[in-house]
Motif scaffolding. Structure first.
Motif, PDB file in Angstrom:
ATOM      1  N   THR A 121      32.329  41.313  39.252  1.00 59.63           N
ATOM      2  CA  THR A 121      32.565  42.421  40.186  1.00 59.63           C
ATOM      3  C   THR A 121      34.042  42.539  40.522  1.00 59.63           C
ATOM      4  O   THR A 121      34.542  43.639  40.711  1.00 59.63           O
ATOM      5  CB  THR A 121      31.770  42.232  41.477  1.00 59.63           C
ATOM      6  OG1 THR A 121      32.154  41.007  42.079  1.00 59.63           O
ATOM      7  CG2 THR A 121      30.288  42.233  41.209  1.00 59.63           C
ATOM      8  N   GLY A 122      34.725  41.397  40.595  1.00 62.27           N
ATOM      9  CA  GLY A 122      36.141  41.447  40.942  1.00 62.27           C
ATOM     10  C   GLY A 122      37.017  41.925  39.810  1.00 62.27           C
ATOM     11  O   GLY A 122      38.206  42.143  39.992  1.00 62.27           O
ATOM     12  N   ARG A 123      36.431  42.070  38.626  1.00 63.47           N
ATOM     13  CA  ARG A 123      37.247  42.449  37.475  1.00 63.47           C
ATOM     14  C   ARG A 123      37.130  43.918  37.118  1.00 63.47           C
ATOM     15  O   ARG A 123      37.687  44.366  36.130  1.00 63.47           O
ATOM     16  CB  ARG A 123      36.877  41.573  36.283  1.00 63.47           C
ATOM     17  CG  ARG A 123      37.690  40.299  36.286  1.00 63.47           C
ATOM     18  CD  ARG A 123      36.885  39.123  35.813  1.00 63.47           C
ATOM     19  NE  ARG A 123      37.650  37.894  35.916  1.00 63.47           N
ATOM     20  CZ  ARG A 123      37.676  37.124  36.985  1.00 63.47           C
ATOM     21  NH1 ARG A 123      36.994  37.462  38.076  1.00 63.47           N
ATOM     22  NH2 ARG A 123      38.392  36.014  37.000  1.00 63.47           N
ATOM     23  N   MET A 124      36.391  44.655  37.909  1.00 63.93           N
ATOM     24  CA  MET A 124      36.296  46.085  37.632  1.00 63.93           C
ATOM     25  C   MET A 124      37.468  46.820  38.247  1.00 63.93           C
ATOM     26  O   MET A 124      38.251  47.439  37.565  1.00 63.93           O
ATOM     27  CB  MET A 124      34.969  46.602  38.156  1.00 63.93           C
ATOM     28  CG  MET A 124      33.852  46.279  37.200  1.00 63.93           C
ATOM     29  SD  MET A 124      32.315  46.948  37.723  1.00 63.93           S
ATOM     30  CE  MET A 124      31.648  45.598  38.625  1.00 63.93           C
ATOM     31  N   ASP A 125      37.576  46.751  39.561  1.00 63.89           N
ATOM     32  CA  ASP A 125      38.735  47.351  40.213  1.00 63.89           C
ATOM     33  C   ASP A 125      39.666  46.203  40.566  1.00 63.89           C
ATOM     34  O   ASP A 125      39.530  45.580  41.601  1.00 63.89           O
ATOM     35  CB  ASP A 125      38.282  48.105  41.463  1.00 63.89           C
ATOM     36  CG  ASP A 125      39.452  48.736  42.183  1.00 63.89           C
ATOM     37  OD1 ASP A 125      40.590  48.505  41.750  1.00 63.89           O
ATOM     38  OD2 ASP A 125      39.232  49.448  43.158  1.00 63.89           O
ATOM     39  N   TYR A 126      40.633  45.951  39.699  1.00 65.07           N
ATOM     40  CA  TYR A 126      41.486  44.792  39.929  1.00 65.07           C
ATOM     41  C   TYR A 126      42.429  44.967  41.110  1.00 65.07           C
ATOM     42  O   TYR A 126      42.982  44.025  41.617  1.00 65.07           O
ATOM     43  CB  TYR A 126      42.274  44.430  38.667  1.00 65.07           C
ATOM     44  CG  TYR A 126      43.046  45.596  38.090  1.00 65.07           C
ATOM     45  CD1 TYR A 126      42.531  46.302  37.027  1.00 65.07           C
ATOM     46  CD2 TYR A 126      44.252  45.994  38.613  1.00 65.07           C
ATOM     47  CE1 TYR A 126      43.205  47.372  36.501  1.00 65.07           C
ATOM     48  CE2 TYR A 126      44.932  47.063  38.101  1.00 65.07           C
ATOM     49  CZ  TYR A 126      44.405  47.753  37.038  1.00 65.07           C
ATOM     50  OH  TYR A 126      45.068  48.820  36.529  1.00 65.07           O
ATOM     51  N   ALA A 127      42.633  46.213  41.546  1.00 59.89           N
ATOM     52  CA  ALA A 127      43.574  46.426  42.639  1.00 59.89           C
ATOM     53  C   ALA A 127      42.933  46.183  43.997  1.00 59.89           C
ATOM     54  O   ALA A 127      43.623  45.878  44.959  1.00 59.89           O
ATOM     55  CB  ALA A 127      44.150  47.833  42.576  1.00 59.89           C
ATOM     56  N   ALA A 128      41.624  46.354  44.097  1.00 59.64           N
ATOM     57  CA  ALA A 128      40.936  46.076  45.357  1.00 59.64           C
ATOM     58  C   ALA A 128      39.595  45.452  45.011  1.00 59.64           C
ATOM     59  O   ALA A 128      38.572  46.119  44.974  1.00 59.64           O
ATOM     60  CB  ALA A 128      40.748  47.345  46.173  1.00 59.64           C
ATOM     61  N   ALA A 129      39.597  44.144  44.761  1.00 62.30           N
ATOM     62  CA  ALA A 129      38.408  43.496  44.229  1.00 62.30           C
ATOM     63  C   ALA A 129      37.420  43.091  45.324  1.00 62.30           C
ATOM     64  O   ALA A 129      36.227  42.993  45.077  1.00 62.30           O
ATOM     65  CB  ALA A 129      38.811  42.273  43.414  1.00 62.30           C
ATOM     66  N   LEU A 130      37.911  42.860  46.532  1.00 65.55           N
ATOM     67  CA  LEU A 130      37.014  42.306  47.555  1.00 65.55           C
ATOM     68  C   LEU A 130      35.892  43.252  47.961  1.00 65.55           C
ATOM     69  O   LEU A 130      34.756  42.815  48.105  1.00 65.55           O
ATOM     70  CB  LEU A 130      37.820  41.845  48.776  1.00 65.55           C
ATOM     71  CG  LEU A 130      38.499  40.490  48.564  1.00 65.55           C
ATOM     72  CD1 LEU A 130      39.437  40.167  49.697  1.00 65.55           C
ATOM     73  CD2 LEU A 130      37.470  39.395  48.395  1.00 65.55           C
ATOM     74  N   THR A 147      41.307  32.423  49.343  1.00 65.83           N
ATOM     75  CA  THR A 147      40.350  32.739  48.281  1.00 65.83           C
ATOM     76  C   THR A 147      40.642  31.964  47.009  1.00 65.83           C
ATOM     77  O   THR A 147      39.768  31.819  46.177  1.00 65.83           O
ATOM     78  CB  THR A 147      40.377  34.233  47.924  1.00 65.83           C
ATOM     79  OG1 THR A 147      41.651  34.530  47.364  1.00 65.83           O
ATOM     80  CG2 THR A 147      40.147  35.099  49.132  1.00 65.83           C
ATOM     81  N   GLY A 148      41.877  31.512  46.845  1.00 60.01           N
ATOM     82  CA  GLY A 148      42.219  30.763  45.650  1.00 60.01           C
ATOM     83  C   GLY A 148      42.703  31.628  44.513  1.00 60.01           C
ATOM     84  O   GLY A 148      43.140  31.135  43.495  1.00 60.01           O
ATOM     85  N   SER A 149      42.618  32.936  44.640  1.00 60.05           N
ATOM     86  CA  SER A 149      43.154  33.779  43.575  1.00 60.05           C
ATOM     87  C   SER A 149      43.948  34.922  44.184  1.00 60.05           C
ATOM     88  O   SER A 149      43.836  35.202  45.382  1.00 60.05           O
ATOM     89  CB  SER A 149      42.037  34.310  42.682  1.00 60.05           C
ATOM     90  OG  SER A 149      41.004  34.829  43.457  1.00 60.05           O
ATOM     91  N   ARG A 150      44.726  35.579  43.340  1.00 61.76           N
ATOM     92  CA  ARG A 150      45.613  36.613  43.860  1.00 61.76           C
ATOM     93  C   ARG A 150      45.144  38.017  43.517  1.00 61.76           C
ATOM     94  O   ARG A 150      45.557  38.981  44.153  1.00 61.76           O
ATOM     95  CB  ARG A 150      47.026  36.424  43.300  1.00 61.76           C
ATOM     96  CG  ARG A 150      47.715  35.212  43.854  1.00 61.76           C
ATOM     97  CD  ARG A 150      48.996  34.938  43.106  1.00 61.76           C
ATOM     98  NE  ARG A 150      49.985  35.972  43.305  1.00 61.76           N
ATOM     99  CZ  ARG A 150      50.775  36.038  44.375  1.00 61.76           C
ATOM    100  NH1 ARG A 150      50.660  35.141  45.326  1.00 61.76           N
ATOM    101  NH2 ARG A 150      51.659  36.987  44.472  1.00 61.76           N
ATOM    102  N   LEU A 151      44.355  38.166  42.490  1.00 59.77           N
ATOM    103  CA  LEU A 151      44.041  39.523  42.068  1.00 59.77           C
ATOM    104  C   LEU A 151      42.532  39.726  41.927  1.00 59.77           C
ATOM    105  O   LEU A 151      41.931  40.532  42.623  1.00 59.77           O
ATOM    106  CB  LEU A 151      44.744  39.802  40.738  1.00 59.77           C
ATOM    107  CG  LEU A 151      44.924  41.266  40.402  1.00 59.77           C
ATOM    108  CD1 LEU A 151      45.839  41.939  41.409  1.00 59.77           C
ATOM    109  CD2 LEU A 151      45.498  41.417  39.024  1.00 59.77           C
ATOM    110  N   THR A 152      41.919  38.994  41.013  1.00 65.83           N
ATOM    111  CA  THR A 152      40.496  39.207  40.768  1.00 65.83           C
ATOM    112  C   THR A 152      39.708  38.209  41.604  1.00 65.83           C
ATOM    113  O   THR A 152      39.346  37.137  41.141  1.00 65.83           O
ATOM    114  CB  THR A 152      40.195  39.006  39.283  1.00 65.83           C
ATOM    115  OG1 THR A 152      40.814  37.799  38.878  1.00 65.83           O
ATOM    116  CG2 THR A 152      40.739  40.141  38.468  1.00 65.83           C
TER     117      THR A 152
END
Lengths: 326, 372
Positions: free
Chosen positions: B70-79, B152-157
């Motif tokens: 799910t976090g890899r679809m819209d990488y600009a706003a994944a949450l 969260t441990g990640s910056r983008l996805t």
């Protein structure tokens, strides 16, 4: 008699070598300044790797560009494709012949100096058109078409604003125009002409906010999309040299040329003033480029034909009347 | 012999292929433009260059394993994408989420929304030929990424939300840094206004360009800032409230004309509203567990469920059909950019090429979301 001819020959060779060397040097200085200043405008350090504060970066870049393969697209018009960069390079070298760097530092002071510069630098348009056409790429063609339309349109207000100055000085000779500014610099006498010239010069050199021929977000890289290696770098050299020429005209006609507070450096004092003024104007162009968004093509043309040309004409008329009365 | 580049019999028309590698299609969108000189007669988007079969992947693995996708679809706003999926599972399985977890979800989602809007702000200005603003907005965006990276441990996805809560609790440091960021961004807004909103070149480029009215949005199913720019206050956070959004006081900015300028201003004001939500959520942040008691192997009952959230670009809806096994029978994802992109041909007909770029930028498309 024979020695006079050979003296002239030696002089010409030296001048040609110096002028071309200067074009390269100028491109390197400007390339460095542009990248460094844009970086500081954008709050990043910019070039830092090669040499202290990256000053040697442009040397390395030059070597890299020379070493690169010149790729000619399959469907391109090959002779024209190769010719275009050379053609764009020539018209920016020639004006440097009549630019007065100092009272004596000038290759030739032609009587028609200003006309010569303007005539020669208009040839640039042809190179761009050839580059755009021969690349056989629609983006290149778009860029070339825009560039030609824009350059030809903006040449009119540019010439009209310069004509106002020539009316006062009664001469086309560059030294003559500087000599006429011994009391007052012309940007005070002719503020409207100065502003019009400055605006038009942004369009003439294809710099932002009028950089439509190279509008990256629309046309990838405009007329030089297909060029690589030295072909590309000749266009870049020409762009920076063109900036230098345009800014030197502004300096000569409006900012008193090499005049300034005398420096204890003999003949080099005025030259330093000249370079300071020219590079000041060029830094201004860089500053504008990295600050403003790009205009749209029809807006650019409207601005030229609806505002700048009428203003320049009125300015010319007022100048003519005032000159006649005085 | 007919000219190869001219479509059918109409003279003076030609095709211009824009993308999939083009500086202003922001990813791998390809648009085939039928042009008449510099005017666009008919733009047709071509999709599928970034297709990764996310919906099919969902049918092939146990449902918790789909969460990272799910976090890899819209990488600009994944949450928000995480949020929609976990909330969907919770709704189907009937899991009660602790209040603290809901607050954390709202805070991080809104931070992510601001980050996404800042990215869009820079990218739009880049499309208009202004290079500098993107570096200023990235400076701010970087602060958000740093804050979110810590928890969260990640910056983008991101893959931060879990069914029944979130994977890690937030600490005082997070609260402190977020408050500092709110203060900082509020101080930066006047600078952005001064740099951009009042610039005559910018105004001339976006005003009255790409007008989308409410009826057009209805026909194409456009959502998010696009429909709000057209004057319709449609925001899932208000119209179909989920999570703890009803507890906060915030407004939905709307435009009037539906041009690019309105969409610009709507997104700009949304950042301020998101800051307000975060502020209130930090003030009210309840103590307690951040994860509900969820059985190790959670069986989904047979049936179907739908869940919509307001992602940064509009309404994101998940629809899941479960046949009672570990694997979903079907997962349908409705993404906002897809419907927003479908506006492009009608919106851009008869435009100049430069305006097309500006109008497309104002839609804020994220291509991997469309292709998924």
């Amino acid at each position: 008699m024979e020695t006079a001819v050979s003296h002239e020959l030696v002089r010409m060779v030296i001048a040609a070598v110096l002028v071309i060397a200067f074009v390269f040097l100028n491109a390197m200085i400007m390339g460095y300044l542009e990248r460094k200043i844009s970086a500081h405008i954008q709050r990043r350090p910019g070039l830092m790797e090669v040499g202290p504060h990256g000053i040697l970066q442009l040397l390395i870049d030059g070597l890299k560009l020379i070493g690169k393969q010149l790729i000619v697209p399959k469907d391109a018009d090959k002779p024209l494709f190769r010719l275009a960069p050379l053609l764009s390079f020539t018209p920016v070298v020639l004006p440097l012949i009549v630019i007065p760097f100092g009272p004596k530092l000038q290759v030739r002071d032609l009587d028609i100096g200003l006309v010569f510069i303007l005539a020669v630098s208009s040839l640039n348009v042809m190179a761009i058109l050839i580059a755009g056409w021969s690349s056989n790429n629609k983006y290149s063609l778009f860029g070339a078409m825009r560039s030609v339309a824009q350059n030809i349109s903006y040449e009119i207000p540019m010439l009209l604003s310069l004509l106002a100055v020539v009316m006062i000085t009664n001469t086309f000779s560059m030294q003559g125009i500087i000599a006429a500014q011994n009391k007052i610099w012309f940007f005070i006498v002719q503020p409207v002409a100065f502003l019009i010239y400055l605006t038009a010069s942004f369009a003439e050199t294809n710099r932002a906010p009028f950089d439509l021929p190279e509008a990256e977000s629309e046309l990838t890289a405009g007329y030089h999309t297909e060029y690589s290696g030295m072909g590309f770098s000749l266009f870049m050299l020409a762009e920076y040299a063109n900036m230098f020429v345009v800014c030197s005209i502004a300096t000569v006609l409006f900012l008193g040329g090499w005049r300034g507070i005398p420096l204890p450096l003999g003949d080099y004092g005025p030259a330093i003033w000249f370079f300071l003024k020219v590079y000041g104007l060029m830094l201004f162009m860089i500053w504008v480029r990295w600050t403003y968004p790009r205009t749209r093509f029809d807006q650019l043309m409207n601005f030229c034909w609806k505002y700048m040309i009428p203003f320049a004409l009125v300015n010319l008329l007022v100048t003519a009347v005032v000159v006649k009365l005085i | 012999m007919p000219e190869p580049c001219r479509p059918d019999s109409k003279p003076h028309r030609f095709f211009l292929n824009m993308g999939p590698q083009h500086p202003s299609t922001h990813g791998v969108l390809r648009v085939i433009l039928e042009m008449d000189g510099e005017y666009v007669v008919d733009p047709q988007p071509v999709l599928g260059y970034g297709h990764r079969m996310h919906e099919k992947m969902a049918e092939c693995r146990p449902w918790p394993q789909f969460l990272p996708n799910t976090g890899r679809m819209d990488y600009a706003a994944a949450l928000p994408y995480n949020h929609g999926y976990v909330a969907l599972i919770e709704r189907l399985a009937g899991i009660e989420v602790p209040l603290r977890a809901e607050y954390i979800r709202v805070i991080t989602s809104e931070l992510n929304r601001i980050a996404s809007h800042l990215l869009w702000f820079g990218a739009l200005l880049l499309d208009l030929g202004a290079f500098t603003p993107i570096l200023y907005s990235f400076d701010d965006r970087e602060q958000i990424l740093d804050i979110l990276e810590d928890i969260t441990g990640s910056r983008l996805t991101y893959c931060y939300f879990r069914v029944g809560g979130v994977s890690k609790d937030i600490d005082d440091k997070f609260v402190e840094r977020t408050r500092a960021f709110i203060k900082r961004l509020r101080g930066r807004f006047p600078m952005y206004e001064k740099l951009v909103n009042g610039n005559i070149i910018f105004i001339k480029r976006v005003e009255d360009i790409g007008i989308i009215d409410a009826d057009m949005c209805r026909r194409y199913g456009a959502t998010g800032p696009v429909i709000r720019g057209a004057g319709v206050p449609y925001d899932i956070r208000k119209s179909e409230p989920y999570s703890v959004y009803p507890e906060f006081d915030f407004e939905i900015p709307v435009g009037s004309k539906g041009d690019s300028m309105d969409r610009f201003l709507v997104r700009f004001q949304e950042m301020e509203q998101s800051l307000r939500i975060i502020e209130q959520a930090l003030d009210k942040l309840p103590e307690g567990p951040f994860m509900a008691k969820v059985p190790k192997k959670l069986k989904l009952p047979a049936g179907d469920a739908n869940f919509s959230v307001e992602a940064a670009r509009g309404e994101l809806a998940y629809y899941l059909i479960s046949d009672g096994s570990d694997v979903p029978y079907r997962l349908k994802i409705r993404v906002p950019s897809y419907s927003n992109l479908s506006l492009l041909p009608e919106m851009c007909r008869g435009m100049l090429l430069s305006d097309l770029v500006a109008a497309m930028g104002s839609l804020d498309l994220v291509i991997p979301e469309i292709d998924r």
